[in-house]
Design a protein around this motif. Structure first.
Motif, PDB file in Angstrom:
ATOM      1  N   ARG A   1       0.859  -1.180   0.000  1.00  0.00           N
ATOM      2  CA  ARG A   1       0.000   0.000   0.000  1.00  0.00           C
ATOM      3  C   ARG A   1       0.895   1.230   0.000  1.00  0.00           C
ATOM      4  O   ARG A   1       1.708   1.409   0.915  1.00  0.00           O
ATOM      5  CB  ARG A   1      -0.930   0.022   1.208  1.00  0.00           C
ATOM      6  CG  ARG A   1      -1.745   1.322   1.283  1.00  0.00           C
ATOM      7  CD  ARG A   1      -2.651   1.374   2.505  1.00  0.00           C
ATOM      8  NE  ARG A   1      -3.205   2.703   2.688  1.00  0.00           N
ATOM      9  CZ  ARG A   1      -3.938   3.069   3.744  1.00  0.00           C
ATOM     10  NH1 ARG A   1      -4.212   2.193   4.695  1.00  0.00           N
ATOM     11  NH2 ARG A   1      -4.380   4.315   3.847  1.00  0.00           N
ATOM     12  N   LEU A   2       0.773   2.044  -1.020  1.00  0.00           N
ATOM     13  CA  LEU A   2       1.572   3.256  -1.141  1.00  0.00           C
ATOM     14  C   LEU A   2       0.797   4.434  -0.571  1.00  0.00           C
ATOM     15  O   LEU A   2      -0.340   4.694  -0.961  1.00  0.00           O
ATOM     16  CB  LEU A   2       1.916   3.508  -2.610  1.00  0.00           C
ATOM     17  CG  LEU A   2       2.877   4.663  -2.910  1.00  0.00           C
ATOM     18  CD1 LEU A   2       4.244   4.381  -2.313  1.00  0.00           C
ATOM     19  CD2 LEU A   2       2.990   4.881  -4.419  1.00  0.00           C
ATOM     20  N   VAL A   3       1.421   5.137   0.367  1.00  0.00           N
ATOM     21  CA  VAL A   3       0.811   6.319   0.972  1.00  0.00           C
ATOM     22  C   VAL A   3       1.632   7.535   0.561  1.00  0.00           C
ATOM     23  O   VAL A   3       2.809   7.658   0.927  1.00  0.00           O
ATOM     24  CB  VAL A   3       0.772   6.203   2.509  1.00  0.00           C
ATOM     25  CG1 VAL A   3       0.179   7.470   3.122  1.00  0.00           C
ATOM     26  CG2 VAL A   3      -0.026   4.985   2.938  1.00  0.00           C
ATOM     27  N   ARG A   4       1.026   8.426  -0.201  1.00  0.00           N
ATOM     28  CA  ARG A   4       1.702   9.639  -0.651  1.00  0.00           C
ATOM     29  C   ARG A   4       1.575  10.693   0.453  1.00  0.00           C
ATOM     30  O   ARG A   4       0.699  11.551   0.427  1.00  0.00           O
ATOM     31  CB  ARG A   4       1.102  10.108  -1.975  1.00  0.00           C
ATOM     32  CG  ARG A   4       1.389   9.130  -3.121  1.00  0.00           C
ATOM     33  CD  ARG A   4       0.499   9.383  -4.324  1.00  0.00           C
ATOM     34  NE  ARG A   4       0.764  10.653  -4.972  1.00  0.00           N
ATOM     35  CZ  ARG A   4       1.633  10.844  -5.964  1.00  0.00           C
ATOM     36  NH1 ARG A   4       2.344   9.813  -6.409  1.00  0.00           N
ATOM     37  NH2 ARG A   4       1.794  12.026  -6.506  1.00  0.00           N
ATOM     38  N   ALA A   5       2.493  10.599   1.407  1.00  0.00           N
ATOM     39  CA  ALA A   5       2.418  11.453   2.590  1.00  0.00           C
ATOM     40  C   ALA A   5       2.536  12.933   2.221  1.00  0.00           C
ATOM     41  O   ALA A   5       1.894  13.786   2.843  1.00  0.00           O
ATOM     42  CB  ALA A   5       3.523  11.073   3.576  1.00  0.00           C
TER      43      ALA A   5
END
Length: 240
Positions: free
Chosen positions: A30-34
């Motif tokens: 899961r990629l989270v674009r902080a």
């Protein structure tokens, strides 16, 4: 098993090889674009986390960075496997109480990293770097690696591993870094004084070979990290 969480902190510094490694290991991600203020996962649902780099500094007054730091403080208080790369390593050092300061000499391009303890002792790898800061060791942390540019290139503390190198790098990302981050004026003013700063032409020499070797090392390193080996005191076979 919950997915591997990847915190992306810059549009340019993408997960690259990490996604390929996870795919080959049949590991959900899961990629989270902080940096775009995407919501962080529920703390209890995070088992493995990788924190990527960014062209910012740990102390910058940025809202998304403040939010990420607060979330990471809660993560590192748990038995969660965490890996920080480049800026991600500096951020984790800061969260754990270590100091981060401007490096005496920037380190950019392909450079040797010597692993000095644990299961990687005496293993040397040529890895991609792009940094002008360095970190001190948080209390209770142990050094994993050093480079010619600094004695603190990687550390491990409890379930946290931090590494200055860009393990995610591939051919496409090298070119993206050069296009978006290389600054001729900065080099003329400061970078040329560092023996550890390669100009774009030098970074591209033998690029394909560097990327192949770096990918092999990255996959081996990520395997050890994801299996929790760095928390073990039992010596294992060195990476080849």
């Amino acid at each position: 098993m919950s997915p591997l969480i990847i915190l992306q902190n810059s549009e340019i510094e993408k997960p690259g090889l990490i996604l390929e490694w996870a795919k080959q290991r049949k590991m959900a991600t899961r990629l989270v674009r902080a940096f775009e203020n995407e919501p962080f996962p529920v703390i209890d649902d995070v088992e493995m986390l990788i924190v990527l780099g960014a062209p910012v500094r740990v102390g910058d007054d940025i809202d998304w960075l403040k939010n990420e730091r607060a979330w990471l403080r809660r993560i590192v208080a748990r038995d969660t496997l965490v890996l920080g790369l480049s800026f991600g390593a500096h951020l984790l050092a800061d969260v754990l109480g270590g100091k981060v300061w401007p490096a005496p000499a920037a380190e950019i391009g392909w450079h040797e990293v010597k692993f000095t303890s644990f299961n990687l002792a005496e293993n040397i790898a040529v890895l991609f770097q792009w940094r002008d800061e360095e970190f001190g060791l948080p209390e209770g942390a142990r050094i994993l690696a050093k480079s010619r540019a600094g004695a603190h290139h990687a550390f491990q503390k409890d379930y946290v591993t931090a590494l200055n190198s860009h393990l995610e790098i591939d051919l496409e990302l090298v070119e993206a870094y050069i296009e978006h981050f290389w600054d001729e004026k900065w080099f003329a003013r400061e970078g040329r004084h560092s023996p550890f700063v390669q100009e774009p032409e030098e970074m591209r020499l033998g690029l394909e070979g560097h990327c192949v070797a770096s990918a092999k090392f990255a996959f081996d390193f990520l395997d050890l990290w994801s299996e929790g080996i760095f928390q073990s005191e039992t010596p294992l076979k060195l990476l080849k």
